[in-house]
Design an enzyme around this catalytic site. Structure first.
Site, PDB file in Angstrom:
ATOM      1  N   HIS A 164       0.806  -1.142  -0.311  1.00 25.69           N
ATOM      2  CA  HIS A 164       0.418  -0.350  -0.206  1.00 25.69           C
ATOM      3  C   HIS A 164       0.684   1.327   0.385  1.00 25.69           C
ATOM      4  CE1 HIS A 164      -4.209  -2.078   0.379  1.00 25.69           C
ATOM      5  NE2 HIS A 164      -3.554  -2.861   0.800  1.00 25.69           N
ATOM      6  N   CYS A 206      -0.638   1.822  -5.102  1.00 21.67           N
ATOM      7  CA  CYS A 206      -1.403   2.901  -5.489  1.00 21.67           C
ATOM      8  C   CYS A 206      -0.428   4.474  -5.561  1.00 21.67           C
ATOM      9  CB  CYS A 206      -2.345   3.664  -4.654  1.00 21.67           C
ATOM     10  SG  CYS A 206      -3.654   1.965  -4.005  1.00 21.67           S
TER      11      CYS A 206
END
EC number: 2.6.1.-
Lengths: 395, 572
Positions: A164, A206
Site C-alpha cells: 500500500h 497506489c
C-alpha cells in the site's frame, strides 16, 4: 629497370592488398565494437522482491511478489541471487483453506508458492531498516549469505515492491513507511559503492509513479502501475479463498512474462505496453531518462533472466588421490583406538541425585534482630523486677 | 591458455604419484524409516526419520591441523558425501557438541493421541551444547542462531539474550558427553514462529536423496501442511562408533512428524493409504541408503470386532517395547526386491473392517475404544481476573497404576511478566505444600536485560517437563541407536523406565496497558476544581457591589413613545 618497375609494382600491389585487409579488419572490428556497445555489460543478475503488507486481506500483495519470484526463477536466476521479503505468511495462515498454497488465478489454477520456495526475510523481519540495509550492504556481520545482496559493479538488479502506498511513500507492515527520497538516496549510495551496473525498479502500489520521481542516479529504469493521484486496482477475487488474488498490473505482467523464455529477444518497450488503461484502469508509467541505453535495445532477460557465460574447453585435467593423506588418515584411525577410553552417554534424569538428596544442614548463627531484642527486653525486665542479686544464682 | 598447460602438469606432479586404486570404505551411512501409527480417534500419524551417521571425528582433525605441516591437510574434513556440508561446517566453525532444532505447527494432544515418539513445542526451539573450548558462548550462540536462520529460512535471528536460558537440570546431552558443564548449554524457544514450505525446502535439501528417491519422495508440502500437527527437526550429536565406544561418529537425525486429521483430510472415513496421505507412492529406495523401511503399527486393533487390515500384507512383523508398552509393527523393507516388484510402486493401505452398527464413528469425536491414557501428560492455563493480577497454573497428570516418578519442570517467561516465586504452591492429592527446600526445587535465573518491550502480547513459551516414567513392560537392553525410530530415543541406563520429555501449550497472557483516557480525566478534573474552588474564593474576595442608575430605556422607549403619541395615549 624493368625489374625495378616490376618490383615496385609488386610492392604497391602488396601494400594495396595489405591496406585492403587491414581496412576490412578494422571495419569488422568497429562493427563488433558497435554491437557490443549496445549489448549490456553485466555478468550476473540479482533480484530483490519485497512485499510490504500484513494481514490476510492483503493476500494479493504476497501473490504479486511470489508470481514475480516464480518468473524470475524460471528464467534462470537462482535462489542464492534472489532476496525475497514477505511481510506476512499467507500460505500457512490459519485462514487459508488450502494450506501451503498461494494462488494467482481464480479457480486455483496456478499455485505461485510452489514446492521450492525460499523466503529470506519473513514476517516481522521485513522493515524499512532491513530493506535499506540489504540495498546498501550495511548489514551486521553475522547476517547469513542468503540474506545479503552481494552484487558488484557488473550486476543487473531487479527491484520489485508492492503493498500500500501513497504520494511519495510506501507503507511497511502497517506501522512505518519509506519515502521516495529515502529510496532515491539508497540508490545513490548503491551507485557510489558501485553495487549495480543497471537497475530496474518496478512498483505496484497506489500512486506508484511518485516513488520514482526523485531518482537521480544513473542507469535506473523504473516502472509503476499507476500515476500520482490514481489508485492501482486488484484483479479478481476468488470465492473459495475469499480475498482478491492479484493486482491488475502484476497479473498482466505475469501473463507477459509467462511467454518469455531464457532465449527470447523481447525488449523493454513491450514491457511498457503491458496493461494499457483499458485493462488496468490506472495508467502505468515508466521512467527511462536516467538509463543510458535505448529501451528497445534492452532485453527482458537482461533483468529477469540470468547471464551465464559458458566457455567450453577440450582440455582434461585428471585428479589423483593423494596417497600420503590416506595413509596418514588410516594411521590416525588405528591410533584412535589405543588412546581413548570408552565414552558414555549422560544420564538424562539423574533420579538418584534428585530423590536421595540429603537436606543441607544449616549453619548455626547467633540470634540477631528481633529475637535478640526480645530476649534482651525479657532479661532486663526480670532483673529490674527481682533485683540484681539474683545474678549470682544464674552465672 | 598456453600457460595453463605447464601449470596443469605442475599440479599433477605436486599431487604425487598415482598409486593403485585404494578403494576406501564409505565413512557415512544413511538409514531412513517411516512409522505409520493409526491413532484411536481415526487420525493417522506418520513419522519420518532420516539418520546419517558420519564416521569422522571433527575435533581430532581440527587438532591435527595444527600439528601437520602439510598445506592440504584441511582436505581431511572437506570431503562431504552424505553428511551435508552446511551442517558439517557449522559443527567445526562454532565448536558444537550437540545441536537440536525443531519447527512445529500445532499441538500434540497427548490425551487423545497417546504419547508421541518425539515431542516438540509450538514454534521454533533451538538448544545447543558447545564444546568446552569455546571462550565466549553467548557470542557463538548469537552467530549460530543467525546462520541457522539463513539456512532454514526462519526468523531465528530474533533469538537474543532476552529469550535465551541456560537450564541447569532439565537438559542433559543426548550424545556422548565428557562431563556436563551447563554453562555451555543454551536454550531458546520462539513460540510465534510460523512453519511453512520455506522451512521444509532447505530441510529436504539436506537429505542425500533430496525428495528424488526413497522415502523423501513422499514429502510434498501441500499435503504435509494440511495436517493438525506438523513438526520437523534436525538433531546433531556425537555417538559411539562401535560397541566399545572408543571413538566418535557424528549422527544427524532429521525427523518429521505429521498427523492427518480424519475429518478434514479424510472426509470422515478411517481408511488410509499412502496416496491419500501424501499424494505419492513409494517407487524405489534411495540408492545411498543402507536401510529404508516402513513400519505400520498393528497392535491392539484386534479387539471389539474391529480389525485393521494392511495391504499389501507384510512380509515380516516386529515386536518391541515402545514407550513402555509392547507393540507390534508390520515391516516393509524397500531394499527387499519382493516388496516393490509387481506394480513398481508401494501404496500401503490401511482398511478398517468395522461392524455396521458403529455409523456414529463418522460423526463427532466418538472413539471405538477409549484412547490409551498416557502415564504422564500436562496442561497449562492462566487464571485470575483483572489485568493486574493473575495466576499461571500447570497441571500434571500421572495415571500410572502404582508408581510415582519425579518430574522436572522448566518454564520460560519474558522479563516483563513478573512472577512472584514466593507464591509458588504445589498441590498434590488435594494437599498444598510450599516448596521449602532450596535448589533443585526452584532454580530461578533472570532472563536477559530489560529492553524496550514490543507492542505484541507476550506469548509464553511452552513448559518443558522431563520425567523418567517407569514402564509397565520391561524392555530388553539393546544397542539403542542401531534400532529404529520408535525404540527409546533418550539414553537411559535403567531399562525398566523410559525417559519422556513433554511440552505444554504456549500461553497468551494479557498484560495491563496504561489507561489512555487519563489525560482527558485530568484536564476535566483540574478545570472543575479550579472553576469551582478557586473561582468561588476569588469572587468572594474581589467582588464589589456598586449602585447603578437604571437606564431610561433608550431606543425602544423612544419608538414606543412615538407610537403612543400617534395613538393619542399618554407617553411612558
Amino acid at each position: 629497370m624493368v625489374a625495378a618497375f616490376s618490383f615496385s609494382k609488386g610492392l604497391t600491389t602488396l601494400s594495396g592488398l595489405l591496406l585492403l585487409s587491414f581496412g576490412s579488419l578494422a571495419a569488422s572490428q568497429i562493427e563488433d565494437q558497435a554491437e557490443q556497445f549496445f549489448r549490456s555489460g553485466h555478468t550476473n543478475n540479482w533480484a530483490v522482491l519485497v512485499c510490504t503488507s500484513r494481514f490476510w486481506f492483503n493476500y494479493r500483495h504476497v501473490a504479486n511478489t511470489l508470481s514475480v519470484y516464480r518468473s524470475v526463477k524460471r528464467l534462470g536466476i537462482p535462489d542464492s541471487h534472489i532476496v525475497l521479503m514477505l511481510a506476512d505468511d499467507m500460505a500457512c495462515n490459519p485462514r487459508n483453506p488450502k494450506p501451503a498454497t498461494v494462488f494467482s488465478h481464480k479457480n486455483m489454477e496456478l499455485n505461485v508458492y510452489g514446492d521450492d520456495v525460499e523466503v529470506d526475510y519473513r514476517s516481522y523481519e521485513v522493515t524499512v531498516e532491513n530493506f535499506l540495509r540489504v540495498l546498501t550492504g550495511r548489514i551486521p556481520p553475522s547476517t547469513p549469505r542468503s540474506k545479503r545482496l552481494l552484487s558488484d559493479d557488473r550486476s543487473n538488479i531487479l527491484i520489485y515492491m508492492t503493498g500500500h502506498g501513497g504520494n511519495g511513500f510506501l507503507k511497511f507492515q502497517d506501522s512505518e513507511e519509506i519515502t521516495n527520497i529515502e529510496l532515491a538516496d539508497a540508490f545513490e549510495q548503491m551507485w557510489q559503492k558501485r553495487r549495480y551496473n543497471e537497475l530496474l525498479f518496478i512498483i505496484d502500489t497506489c500512486q506508484g509513479a511518485s516513488m520514482y520521481e526523485r531518482f537521480y542516479s544513473p542507469n535506473i529504469m523504473a516502472l509503476a502501475s499507476s500515476q500520482v493521484g490514481e489508485d492501482s486496482l486488484s484483479h479478481q477475487p476468488d470465492p473459495a479463498i475469499g480475498v482478491h488474488l492479484m493486482d491488475r498490473y502484476t497479473f498482466y505482467v505475469l501473463e507477459f512474462l509467462e511467454e518469455i523464455n531464457p532465449a527470447s529477444q523481447t525488449n523493454m518497450n513491450d514491457l511498457f505496453q503491458v496493461c494499457p488503461r483499458s485493462l488496468c484502469v490506472s495508467t502505468p508509467g515508466h521512467r527511462t531518462d536516467l538509463f543510458q541505453r535505448d529501451p528497445k535495445n534492452v532485453l527482458i532477460t537482461d533483468f529477469f533472466g540470468s547471464v551465464r557465460k559458458v566457455e567450453i574447453t577440450t582440455e582434461t585435467i585428471s585428479l589423483q588421490p593423494d596417497l600420503e593423506i590416506m595413509e596418514s588418515r588410516d594411521k590416525k584411525d588405528w591410533m584412535d583406538e589405543e588412546l581413548m577410553e570408552p565414552l558414555q552417554y549422560a544420564e538424562q534424569l539423574p533420579v538418584a541425585q534428585i530423590i536421595h538428596q540429603k537436606p543441607k544442614l544449616k549453619d548455626w548463627h547467633p540470634p540477631g534482630g528481633f529475637i535478640l531484642g526480645l530476649w534482651a527486653l525479657i532479661i532486663m525486665v526480670f532483673f529490674k523486677t527481682y533485683g540484681i542479686k539474683h545474678m549470682k544464682f544464674i552465672f | 591458455m598456453a600457460a595453463a598447460l605447464p601449470l596443469a602438469v605442475l599440479l599433477l606432479l605436486l599431487l604425487g604419484p598415482v598409486g593403485g586404486g585404494h578403494a576406501e570404505p564409505p565413512r557415512d551411512t544413511l538409514r531412513e524409516e517411516l512409522v505409520i501409527t493409526p491413532l484411536p480417534s481415526g487420525d493417522v500419524a506418520a513419522t519420518f526419520q532420516f539418520r546419517t551417521r558420519w564416521d569422522s571425528d571433527l575435533q581430532r582433525e581440527e587438532g591435527e591441523r595444527i600439528t601437520l605441516e602439510k598445506d592440504n591437510c584441511h582436505l581431511l574434513v572437506s570431503h562431504y558425501r552424505l553428511f551435508p556440508k552446511a551442517l558439517g561446517q557449522l559443527i567445526s566453525k562454532y565448536s558444537l557438541r550437540e545441536l537440536h532444532l525443531s519447527f512445529t505447527q500445532g499441538f500434540w494432544r497427548t490425551r487423545y493421541w497417546g504419547p508421541p515418539f518425539l515431542q516438540a513445542p509450538s514454534g521454533a526451539e533451538l538448544w545447543v551444547w558447545f564444546q568446552d573450548t569455546v571462550t565466549d558462548v553467548d557470542k557463538s550462540w548469537k552467530e549460530l542462531s543467525n546462520v541457522l536462520s539463513g539456512i532454514f529460512c526462519a526468523s531465528l535471528n530474533f533469538i537474543d539474550s532476552t529469550n535465551t536460558v541456560t537450564p541447569t537440570a532439565s537438559f542433559k546431552p543426548l550424545g556422548l558427553a565428557n562431563g556436563t558443564d551447563h554453562s555451555f548449554l543454551r536454550y531458546a524457544v520462539l513460540p510465534r514462529e510460523v512453519v511453512c514450505t520455506e522451512n521444509l525446502t532447505p530441510w529436504k535439501k539436506l537429505l542425500p536423496c533430496s525428495s528424488k528417491a526413497g522415502l523423501s519422495v513422499l514429502l510434498k508440502a501441500d499435503r504435509l501442511f494440511h495436517t493438525s500437527y506438523h513438526s520437523q527437526a534436525v538433531h546433531i550429536r556425537p555417538v559411539c562408533r562401535n560397541t566399545r565406544c572408543t571413538s566418535i561418529s557424528w549422527e544427524l537425525r532429521q525427523t518429521l512428524s505429521v498427523v492427518y486429521d480424519a475429518f478434514v483430510t479424510g472426509q470422515g472415513k478411517k481408511d488410509w493409504s499412502l496416496f491419500r496421505m501424501f499424494s505419492r507412492t513409494l517407487t524405489e529406495p534411495c540408492p545411498l541408503a543402507s536401510e529404508s523401511r516402513v513400519y505400520v503399527d498393528i497392535t491392539s486393533y484386534h479387539q471389539d470386532n474391529e480389525t485393521l487390515e494392511v495391504s499389501p500384507p507384510p512380509t515380516t512383523t516386529y515386536q518391541d517395547v515402545t514407550l513402555g508398552t509392547l507393540k507390534t509393527y508390520a515391516v516393509y523393507d524397500l531394499l527387499d526386491t519382493a516388496v516393490i516388484n509387481n506394480s513398481r510402486n508401494l501404496n500401503l493401505q490401511l482398511k478398517w473392517k468395522s461392524p455396521p452398527a458403529t455409523g456414529a464413528l463418522n460423526r463427532g469425536l466418538v472413539f471405538a475404544e477409549a484412547p490409551p491414557v498416557p502415564f504422564l501428560y500436562a496442561q497449562r492455563y492462566v487464571s485470575g481476573y483483572g489485568l493486574h493480577n493473575g495466576e499461571l497454573n500447570t497441571l500434571l497428570y500421572n495415571t500410572h497404576p502404582y508408581r510415582a516418578f519425579p518430574v522436572l519442570v522448566l518454564d520460560t517467561v519474558p522479563w516483563y511478566l513478573r512472577l512472584y516465586v514466593h507464591t509458588l504452591t504445589i498441590t498434590a492429592k488435594g494437599k498444598e505444600n510450599k516448596p521449602t527446600s532450596r535448589p533443585p526445587a526452584v532454580l530461578l535465573a533472570p532472563v536477559g536485560e530489560p529492553h524496550i518491550p514490543t507492542a505484541r502480547l507476550p506469548l509464553l513459551s511452552p513448559s518443558v517437563l522431563s520425567a523418567l516414567v517407569p514402564s509397565v513392560v520391561a524392555a530388553k537392553p539393546v544397542d539403542w541407536e542401531e534400532s529404529p525410530l520408535f525404540k527409546s530415543l533418550y539414553p537411559v541406563s535403567d531399562s525398566s523406565s523410559y525417559f519422556v520429555r513433554l511440552y505444554t501449550e504456549p500461553l497468551l497472557v494479557n498484560l495491563p496497558t496504561p489507561d489512555f483516557s487519563m489525560p482527558y480525566n485530568v484536564i476535566c478534573l483540574t478545570c472543575t476544581v479550579v472553576a469551582v474552588c478557586y473561582g468561588s474564593f476569588y469572587n468572594l474576595l474581589t467582588r464589589t457591589f456598586h449602585i447603578e442608575e437604571p437606564s431610561t430605556g433608550g431606543l425602544a422607549k423612544w419608538l414606543a413613545n412615538l407610537i403612543r403619541r400617534a395613538r393619542g395615549v399618554p407617553p411612558l
